[in-house]
Enzyme design. Structure first.
Site, PDB file in Angstrom:
ATOM      1  N   LEU A  54      -5.570   0.873 -10.144  1.00  0.00           N
ATOM      2  CA  LEU A  54      -6.036   1.118 -11.507  1.00  0.00           C
ATOM      3  C   LEU A  54      -5.012   0.579 -12.495  1.00  0.00           C
ATOM      4  O   LEU A  54      -3.926   1.129 -12.657  1.00  0.00           O
ATOM      5  CB  LEU A  54      -6.247   2.625 -11.716  1.00  0.00           C
ATOM      6  CG  LEU A  54      -7.077   3.337 -10.634  1.00  0.00           C
ATOM      7  CD1 LEU A  54      -7.221   4.817 -10.966  1.00  0.00           C
ATOM      8  CD2 LEU A  54      -8.445   2.681 -10.463  1.00  0.00           C
TER       9      LEU A  54
ATOM     10  N   CYS B 189      -3.520   8.853  -8.476  1.00  0.00           N
ATOM     11  CA  CYS B 189      -2.671   8.854  -9.673  1.00  0.00           C
ATOM     12  C   CYS B 189      -3.441   9.107 -10.964  1.00  0.00           C
ATOM     13  O   CYS B 189      -2.835   9.356 -12.009  1.00  0.00           O
ATOM     14  CB  CYS B 189      -1.908   7.544  -9.781  1.00  0.00           C
ATOM     15  SG  CYS B 189      -2.947   6.077  -9.750  1.00  0.00           S
TER      16      CYS B 189
ATOM     17  N   THR C 210       0.840  -1.202   0.000  1.00  0.00           N
ATOM     18  CA  THR C 210       0.000   0.000   0.000  1.00  0.00           C
ATOM     19  C   THR C 210       0.873   1.250   0.000  1.00  0.00           C
ATOM     20  O   THR C 210       1.971   1.244   0.544  1.00  0.00           O
ATOM     21  CB  THR C 210      -0.944   0.018   1.216  1.00  0.00           C
ATOM     22  OG1 THR C 210      -0.176  -0.082   2.423  1.00  0.00           O
ATOM     23  CG2 THR C 210      -1.929  -1.138   1.154  1.00  0.00           C
ATOM     24  N   PRO C 211       0.374   2.349  -0.603  1.00  0.00           N
ATOM     25  CA  PRO C 211       1.178   3.561  -0.769  1.00  0.00           C
ATOM     26  C   PRO C 211       1.012   4.550   0.375  1.00  0.00           C
ATOM     27  O   PRO C 211       0.098   4.425   1.202  1.00  0.00           O
ATOM     28  CB  PRO C 211       0.621   4.145  -2.068  1.00  0.00           C
ATOM     29  CG  PRO C 211      -0.847   3.800  -1.984  1.00  0.00           C
ATOM     30  CD  PRO C 211      -0.922   2.447  -1.310  1.00  0.00           C
TER      31      PRO C 211
ATOM     32  N   GLU D 277       3.989  13.805 -14.500  1.00  0.00           N
ATOM     33  CA  GLU D 277       2.995  13.546 -13.453  1.00  0.00           C
ATOM     34  C   GLU D 277       3.352  14.380 -12.230  1.00  0.00           C
ATOM     35  O   GLU D 277       4.494  14.374 -11.769  1.00  0.00           O
ATOM     36  CB  GLU D 277       2.973  12.059 -13.089  1.00  0.00           C
ATOM     37  CG  GLU D 277       1.968  11.735 -12.000  1.00  0.00           C
ATOM     38  CD  GLU D 277       2.047  10.288 -11.543  1.00  0.00           C
ATOM     39  OE1 GLU D 277       0.994   9.694 -11.249  1.00  0.00           O
ATOM     40  OE2 GLU D 277       3.173   9.749 -11.473  1.00  0.00           O
TER      41      GLU D 277
ATOM     42  N   THR E 266       0.372   7.691  -0.339  1.00  0.00           N
ATOM     43  CA  THR E 266      -0.557   8.696  -0.858  1.00  0.00           C
ATOM     44  C   THR E 266      -2.006   8.407  -0.483  1.00  0.00           C
ATOM     45  O   THR E 266      -2.768   9.322  -0.183  1.00  0.00           O
ATOM     46  CB  THR E 266      -0.428   8.782  -2.382  1.00  0.00           C
ATOM     47  OG1 THR E 266      -0.498   7.457  -2.930  1.00  0.00           O
ATOM     48  CG2 THR E 266       0.887   9.428  -2.780  1.00  0.00           C
TER      49      THR E 266
END
Length: 500
Positions: free
Chosen positions: A422, A253, A118-119, A343, A121
């Site tokens: 995603l 993202c 898991t991130p 990005e 963000t």
């Protein structure tokens, strides 16, 4: 390396092994759960996470320093409620379907133990989401949190795990590493108990997941272009762009990264964006933002991630009103010479114009190829033929039309599967271009009955012979033999004549 650090590494690896073995034992027990039992457990997890959404959002903001706690609450609620509602009716236990015409029956089987990364963000929402889709598929899950978001992720996992156990899940089915070191994560990804990897995070993390030799769902970066056509509802498009980019300070993202505006409406779009909270920076300020957001090698400066427009402006010596939500930087082009065309996981949006839709499409293609292949693109247009033409050509697996990409892409304002992982498909380095959900964490067993009876030709001949007894040549057989000989002689004579 100090002895204390060395001991921490050893402890973390041992903990990873212990949790994985406990999870595998729990999952094998859970694999025999009924559909009703699975749904009752998931319902309890969903309700518990939803009730704690606000506290978890605040924890994530305080621990990471990223984003907006109120927006993180919305993401937690989406992960807890929308994800569960989207998968509630999916059959993941027993017979899934029966095709009477083809005589095929399909049966759902769990994959086993999911290793989930898991991130920082979206730490708590991703942990909730992954736990729900894993358990709905009768899998166990071991989560490795990002070190900078370890406490809030561990708390999110504790909440859903406790709810699951109260509802009847075996202890150890949902667990989280308490000391998330690099060594522990490597052990997690490669351990024999793990059957599938679900990785959400930065490029190095996803590459590590794909390098293990195990089945892995990973996602790549999202450099999302947003085309605004002259046919669009300009006022709504402007609001969507500003609200989407400022949502949780652009930490999803799939958030818009560069607006590609039809030249005919560019000034009108800018005016409406400014009304919604956008602040245009000049060329010199844009250059300072580029230096703030990115290292000389193009890598992202993590200290600039998930920051408000005011914090970023202050960092470059600029004062902006509190009403400003997003800093907008005009771009002279796309590529390494234009850092802000990358990005940007923070409150900065690129802006570029195009003379028409054809050139707008080419610019969007360039943006995707510069760092977002396979991820997401946005189209604001009332021209359906144009939308369909662009969608056919854009190398992105989510095309968000006339909506906020941040919330549309994760299935909140658009009809995509609610998800916080995603896929970017093959062109983006992933195995799937889908919004990852429970159907990606079950195996399908197929049972097929005979449709056509088949017998080898030699067996058919033998069967006829056995049925009729010894067989003698009849007149038809003799005629066929004679014709065959004459044909061969004729062919040989013709060949001899040609040769002479």
């Amino acid at each position: 390396m100090s002895q204390q650090e060395y001991d921490k590494d050893l402890r973390s690896v041992q903990q990873a092994r212990r949790l994985l073995e406990q999870c595998r034992a729990a999952q094998r027990q859970f694999a025999s759960a009924s559909a009703a039992q699975v749904d009752a457990i998931c319902q309890a997890m969903s309700e518990a996470a939803y009730q704690e959404a606000s506290r978890l959002g605040l924890m994530a903001h305080e621990e990471t320093g990223y984003g907006n706690p109120d927006h993180k609450t919305i993401k937690n609620q989406h992960a807890a409620k929308a994800v569960w509602e989207s998968i509630r009716g999916i059959q993941t236990v027993g017979v899934v379907s029966r095709d009477e015409a083809r005589k095929v029956m399909t049966i759902a089987e769990p994959m086993g133990v999911v290793a989930a990364l898991t991130p920082s963000t979206n730490p708590t929402s991703t942990a909730i989401f992954k736990s729900l889709i894993a358990v709905k598929g009768r899998n166990g899950i071991v989560i490795s949190p990002h070190p900078s978001a370890a406490r809030c992720t561990q708390e999110a996992v504790r909440i859903v795990a406790a709810a699951a156990e109260r509802a009847g899940a075996p202890r150890g089915l949902i667990v989280c590493l308490e000391e998330p070191t690099l060594q522990a994560t490597q052990e997690l990804l490669r351990h024999y108990a793990v059957t599938v990897i679900l990785a959400t995070g930065g490029g190095p993390m996803v590459r590590a997941a794909h390098s293990t030799g195990k089945p892995a769902y990973g996602v790549g970066p999202g450099n999302v272009p947003a085309w605004v056509d002259r046919s669009a509802d300009i006022r709504k498009a402007a609001r969507d762009l500003v609200w989407s980019k400022s949502f949780d300070c652009s930490l999803i993202c799939a958030t818009e990264q560069t607006v590609v505006a039809d030249q005919a409406i560019a000034q009108d779009l800018r005016r409406h964006m400014e009304d919604a909270g956008a602040y245009w920076v000049d060329e010199a300020q844009a250059a300072r933002l580029g230096e703030l957001l990115f290292r000389p090698d193009g890598g992202m400066n993590t200290r600039s991630v998930g920051q408000s427009a005011q914090a970023l402006a202050k960092a470059i010596g600029l004062a902006v009103p509190e009403t400003v939500k997003v800093l907008v930087a005009p771009l002279g082009g796309v590529g390494a010479q234009h850092p802000l065309s990358r990005e940007k996981l923070t409150s900065v949006l690129g802006f570029i114009t195009a003379p028409d839709a054809r050139q707008g499409l080419e610019t969007c293609l360039s943006i995707l190829k510069f760092g977002g292949d396979g991820h997401t693109a946005v189209i604001h247009s009332q021209d359906r033929a144009q939308v369909e033409e662009m969608a056919l050509r854009l190398p992105a697996f989510r095309i968000v039309v006339n909506s906020m990409s941040t919330l549309g892409s994760v299935g909140h304002t658009c009809g995509f599967a609610p998800s916080f992982t995603l896929g970017t498909g093959g062109i983006g380095g992933a195995i799937s271009g889908d919004n990852i959900t429970v159907t990606h964490l079950i195996n399908i067993k197929r049972v097929g009955w005979e449709l056509v009876s088949w017998t080898p030709p030699d067996a058919e001949a033998a069967a006829r012979s056995d049925a009729r007894g010894p067989r003698h040549a009849d007149a038809q057989d003799v005629d066929a033999i004679v014709r065959g000989v004459l044909d061969r002689l004729k062919a040989a004579g013709a060949t001899h004549g040609q040769a002479s």
